[in-house]
Write an enzyme that holds these catalytic residues in place. Sequence first.
Site, PDB file in Angstrom:
ATOM      1  N   ASP A  91      12.758  79.883  42.056  1.00  0.00           N
ATOM      2  CA  ASP A  91      12.907  78.590  42.721  1.00  0.00           C
ATOM      3  C   ASP A  91      12.262  77.410  41.978  1.00  0.00           C
ATOM      4  O   ASP A  91      12.676  76.280  42.131  1.00  0.00           O
ATOM      5  CB  ASP A  91      12.303  78.651  44.140  1.00  0.00           C
ATOM      6  CG  ASP A  91      10.880  79.199  44.144  1.00  0.00           C
ATOM      7  OD1 ASP A  91      10.347  79.463  43.062  1.00  0.00           O
ATOM      8  OD2 ASP A  91      10.302  79.371  45.235  1.00  0.00           O
ATOM      9  N   HIS A  92      11.263  77.684  41.145  1.00  0.00           N
ATOM     10  CA  HIS A  92      10.488  76.576  40.580  1.00  0.00           C
ATOM     11  C   HIS A  92      11.072  75.993  39.292  1.00  0.00           C
ATOM     12  O   HIS A  92      10.621  74.945  38.851  1.00  0.00           O
ATOM     13  CB  HIS A  92       9.055  77.027  40.282  1.00  0.00           C
ATOM     14  CG  HIS A  92       8.156  77.020  41.491  1.00  0.00           C
ATOM     15  ND1 HIS A  92       8.377  77.821  42.575  1.00  0.00           N
ATOM     16  CD2 HIS A  92       7.034  76.316  41.764  1.00  0.00           C
ATOM     17  CE1 HIS A  92       7.414  77.612  43.475  1.00  0.00           C
ATOM     18  NE2 HIS A  92       6.598  76.696  43.007  1.00  0.00           N
ATOM     19  N   ASP A 126       1.620  81.948  45.540  1.00  0.00           N
ATOM     20  CA  ASP A 126       1.940  80.540  45.727  1.00  0.00           C
ATOM     21  C   ASP A 126       1.086  80.070  46.895  1.00  0.00           C
ATOM     22  O   ASP A 126       0.937  80.776  47.894  1.00  0.00           O
ATOM     23  CB  ASP A 126       3.424  80.351  46.065  1.00  0.00           C
ATOM     24  CG  ASP A 126       3.786  78.879  46.012  1.00  0.00           C
ATOM     25  OD1 ASP A 126       4.309  78.429  44.977  1.00  0.00           O
ATOM     26  OD2 ASP A 126       3.503  78.161  46.996  1.00  0.00           O
ATOM     27  N   ARG A 154       2.624  68.056  49.138  1.00  0.00           N
ATOM     28  CA  ARG A 154       1.614  67.516  48.222  1.00  0.00           C
ATOM     29  C   ARG A 154       2.092  66.214  47.622  1.00  0.00           C
ATOM     30  O   ARG A 154       3.275  66.061  47.365  1.00  0.00           O
ATOM     31  CB  ARG A 154       1.395  68.493  47.048  1.00  0.00           C
ATOM     32  CG  ARG A 154       0.839  69.760  47.509  1.00  0.00           C
ATOM     33  CD  ARG A 154       0.080  70.487  46.419  1.00  0.00           C
ATOM     34  NE  ARG A 154      -0.646  71.505  47.123  1.00  0.00           N
ATOM     35  CZ  ARG A 154      -0.628  72.789  46.818  1.00  0.00           C
ATOM     36  NH1 ARG A 154       0.013  73.198  45.751  1.00  0.00           N
ATOM     37  NH2 ARG A 154      -1.298  73.646  47.545  1.00  0.00           N
ATOM     38  N   SER A 213      -2.669  74.314  43.929  1.00  0.00           N
ATOM     39  CA  SER A 213      -1.838  75.462  43.616  1.00  0.00           C
ATOM     40  C   SER A 213      -2.604  76.768  43.402  1.00  0.00           C
ATOM     41  O   SER A 213      -3.799  76.784  43.163  1.00  0.00           O
ATOM     42  CB  SER A 213      -1.078  75.134  42.343  1.00  0.00           C
ATOM     43  OG  SER A 213      -0.648  76.287  41.703  1.00  0.00           O
ATOM     44  N   ARG A 238      -1.718  78.667  40.896  1.00  0.00           N
ATOM     45  CA  ARG A 238      -1.410  79.037  39.507  1.00  0.00           C
ATOM     46  C   ARG A 238      -2.678  79.477  38.765  1.00  0.00           C
ATOM     47  O   ARG A 238      -3.637  78.731  38.632  1.00  0.00           O
ATOM     48  CB  ARG A 238      -0.704  77.881  38.780  1.00  0.00           C
ATOM     49  CG  ARG A 238      -1.531  76.639  38.623  1.00  0.00           C
ATOM     50  CD  ARG A 238      -0.685  75.473  38.106  1.00  0.00           C
ATOM     51  NE  ARG A 238       0.153  74.956  39.182  1.00  0.00           N
ATOM     52  CZ  ARG A 238       0.402  73.657  39.403  1.00  0.00           C
ATOM     53  NH1 ARG A 238      -0.086  72.736  38.591  1.00  0.00           N
ATOM     54  NH2 ARG A 238       1.158  73.277  40.401  1.00  0.00           N
TER      55      ARG A 238
HETATM   56  C1  MIC Z   1       2.817  73.938  44.200  1.00  0.00           C
HETATM   57  O1  MIC Z   1       3.321  73.611  45.265  1.00  0.00           O
HETATM   58  O2  MIC Z   1       1.880  73.337  43.671  1.00  0.00           O
HETATM   59  C2  MIC Z   1       3.356  75.176  43.501  1.00  0.00           C
HETATM   60  C3  MIC Z   1       4.040  74.732  42.286  1.00  0.00           C
HETATM   61  O3  MIC Z   1       4.288  75.823  44.336  1.00  0.00           O
HETATM   62  C4  MIC Z   1       2.182  76.096  43.197  1.00  0.00           C
HETATM   63  C5  MIC Z   1       2.542  77.297  42.419  1.00  0.00           C
HETATM   64  C6  MIC Z   1       2.653  77.078  40.950  1.00  0.00           C
HETATM   65  O4  MIC Z   1       1.947  76.271  40.377  1.00  0.00           O
HETATM   66  O5  MIC Z   1       3.462  77.792  40.349  1.00  0.00           O
HETATM   67  C7  MIC Z   1       1.428  76.572  44.436  1.00  0.00           C
HETATM   68  O6  MIC Z   1       1.472  75.918  45.442  1.00  0.00           O
HETATM   69  O7  MIC Z   1       0.714  77.595  44.371  1.00  0.00           O
HETATM   70 FE1  SF4 Z   2       8.048  74.714  45.743  1.00  0.00          FE
HETATM   71 FE2  SF4 Z   2       5.381  74.511  45.963  1.00  0.00          FE
HETATM   72 FE3  SF4 Z   2       6.994  72.432  46.506  1.00  0.00          FE
HETATM   73 FE4  SF4 Z   2       6.972  74.472  48.098  1.00  0.00          FE
HETATM   74  S1  SF4 Z   2       5.262  73.115  47.686  1.00  0.00           S
HETATM   75  S2  SF4 Z   2       8.804  73.409  47.377  1.00  0.00           S
HETATM   76  S3  SF4 Z   2       6.707  76.203  46.711  1.00  0.00           S
HETATM   77  S4  SF4 Z   2       6.692  73.430  44.515  1.00  0.00           S
END
Ligand code: MIC
Ligand code: SF4
Length: 753
Positions: free
Chosen positions: A95-96, A160, A448, A643, A645
């Site tokens: 999805d990312h 995630d 976010r 995140s 990550r």
């Molecule tokens: C996000 O919303 O910041 C992400 C991208 O989904 C991250 C995961 C990532 O950095 O791959 C998260 O929320 O953990």
């Molecule tokens: Fe994707 Fe993270 Fe955004 Fe949700 S918050 S849509 S998992 S990047």
Amino acid sequence: MAFDIEMIKAVYEKYPSRISAARKAVGRSLTLTEKILYAHLTQGEPSKAFERGVSYVDFNPDRVAMQDATAQMALLQFMQAGRNQAAVPSTVHCDHLIQAEVGATADLNKAKDKNREVYDFLSSVSNKYGIGFWKPGAGIIHQVVLENYAFPGGMMIGTDSHTPNAGGLGMIAIGVGGADACDVMAGLPWELKFPKLIGVKLTGKLSGWTSAKDVILKVAGILTVKGGTGAVVEYFGDGARSLSATGKGTICNMGAEIGATTSIFGYDQKSEAYLRGTERGDMADMANEIKEHLTGDEEVYNHPEKYFDQVIEINLSELEPHINGPFTPDLAWPLSKFAAAVRENGWPAKLEVGLIGSCTNSSYEDISRAASLAKQAVDKKLIAKSEYTITPGSEQVRYTVDRDGFLDIFGQMGGVVLANACGPCIGQWARHGAEKQEKNSIITSFNRNFAKRADGNPNTHAFVASPEIVTALAIAGDLTFNPIKDTLTNEEGQQVKLEEPAGLELPTKGFAVEDAGYQAPATDGSKVEVIVDIKSERLQLLEPFKAWEGTDLKGLKLLIKAKGKCTTDHISMAGPWLRYRGHLDNISNNMLIGAVNAYNGETNKVKNQLSGEYGEVPAVQRQYKLHGVGSIVVGDENYGEGSSREHAAMEPRFLGVRAILVKSFARIHETNLKKQGMLALTFANASDYDLIQEDDSIDINGLTSFRPGLPLSVVLNHADGSKHEIQVNHTYNEGQIEWFKAGSALNLIKASV
Ligand code: MIC
Ligand code: SF4
């Protein structure tokens, strides 16, 4: 998914005996969170109460979910763990990595082509180890999990931070780094500090313009981005029972923004309706049989102050719609105060783009309510002034809302439907003109809004609101528009008003989908080959990190003293860097490039103590590495917020940073650092942060007697020959100290095969 039914049966069979044993052991009534946690203890029958916020406890989660941007590293680690199969049901979701540019079909095709190597890797590695694989286009991890795998009373970890979305269906679902997922898939227990409990009592009922999103926008305002750290937020009360399961999911999802370990709602009629609506009537029947165990005890909800560490009460009947931002999700404004805030702060009032959807807000209910406004715009001859995009959370939702005519309505309003993926929410947005870095405003229904997150432009003021408010403001093209009281001028010059949004929690005709995008793994994966091209710039097999040398660490150079907010987006930016999530060396070139240097207020410009010159953070660190000089990173409060990550922990580890010393950590990031064999330390006195000078060489003493609960000592050797000795704390338990000594948790798992 027959396999799930068997697994859930096994979980539910344990519930009655475990819960009564737990009640006896603890000697009082239980919250829902405690019930689920006790039911998932590895040690079998619970025998004692755990000290909240202190005791580390081992659990057996029922599932693991991973999204593509984190799964690469999780599975590269799992490949090293020496196991044949994932020990618990696990899934990967693509999805990312899909960039939003023109619209769903074209963007998805382009992504499949551009990311072929990564998708092929994830698909084959999943196939080999018995992991379910959701193809690109299938949807966003949390929505797909809610529709297919989440179940009341279950426990799941996911790579995630928004994994808690499944709390909307009564599951304890926790965001973790890939190394934790690797442990659980390797059959090891999963450890968590027994959480504190925050109770949120919801009374009344939502109406009019207010929606579930406003509950969490309000809670974020109350608790702030660190107020939920180390805690599970449990929602209860009549108001909770009146919310749809997907609305509850929205609230739990965005609980990540207050640092909560997870958030949860009890099982109720809305959960049952959602299970039946998503063709899981058999699960609903099973849940009904033990339903008293799938919610907190009545006594707890009658006297919450006796059972929770903190209680918040919100009356949904009085709740106003909220808009949070810019730059942080906890800056909460009731709608009635927002226009004045925009003017007073000089935020750009012209709204450039409204974006709805994402993992947080893309349910049938969300889309139908937003579409009701779009329809009014069309009927009342209003032309939407802002650009407007819709990101469905799953192919099942997309197909269904298309069938029911909502996408067509959005189209008439000028909206663009993007692929079922994260897209702009994580900087996968080819926003034309963003490179000019103009000051501008956008509003999203995402969760976010950190600086640069959506389009890389530090001057984009991103606000967060419900899909309904986003839609209304996009129609008006103006941030100061209040749809509850203001009118708009239509094409014919008339003043018109938008009526309250209306929608449906679940589709009356049921959900439908042609191809949900799922690929089941091979029953015997032993012959499946996983290929990683050694010349690849996107995938790289992992080399083990070196074990601790057995001595104190002397003469570490200060790499950066970061000032203010330093989220994982600042430490390891997403957007264009998502490309390198499977290649540790290449992604390390983004290390800390967004962090603000406390000495010059600039990003990505730090002093190289070897040459005295200023350079980019990764480049300076590579110089230290080349010369075999260790270094240290110093940070402020809530370091590593955001995140899951683990790249934010692996990059410094890989480049030779030895310790991260901060005022406080966000939970997932602190664990990620420990797992990778890094020292994660906090100032015993937060004000000692001020003692750190730009040219310091720093010693960390006490490592030869590194023990749980025993502080370490840090000596700051200043350039003028003076010194300061300060105390630093840590939260390592015995096992975690072993990770540090071995060089990483993975090194230990490998040694155990
Ligand atoms: C996000 O919303 O910041 C992400 C991208 O989904 C991250 C995961 C990532 O950095 O791959 C998260 O929320 O953990
Ligand atoms: Fe994707 Fe993270 Fe955004 Fe949700 S918050 S849509 S998992 S990047």
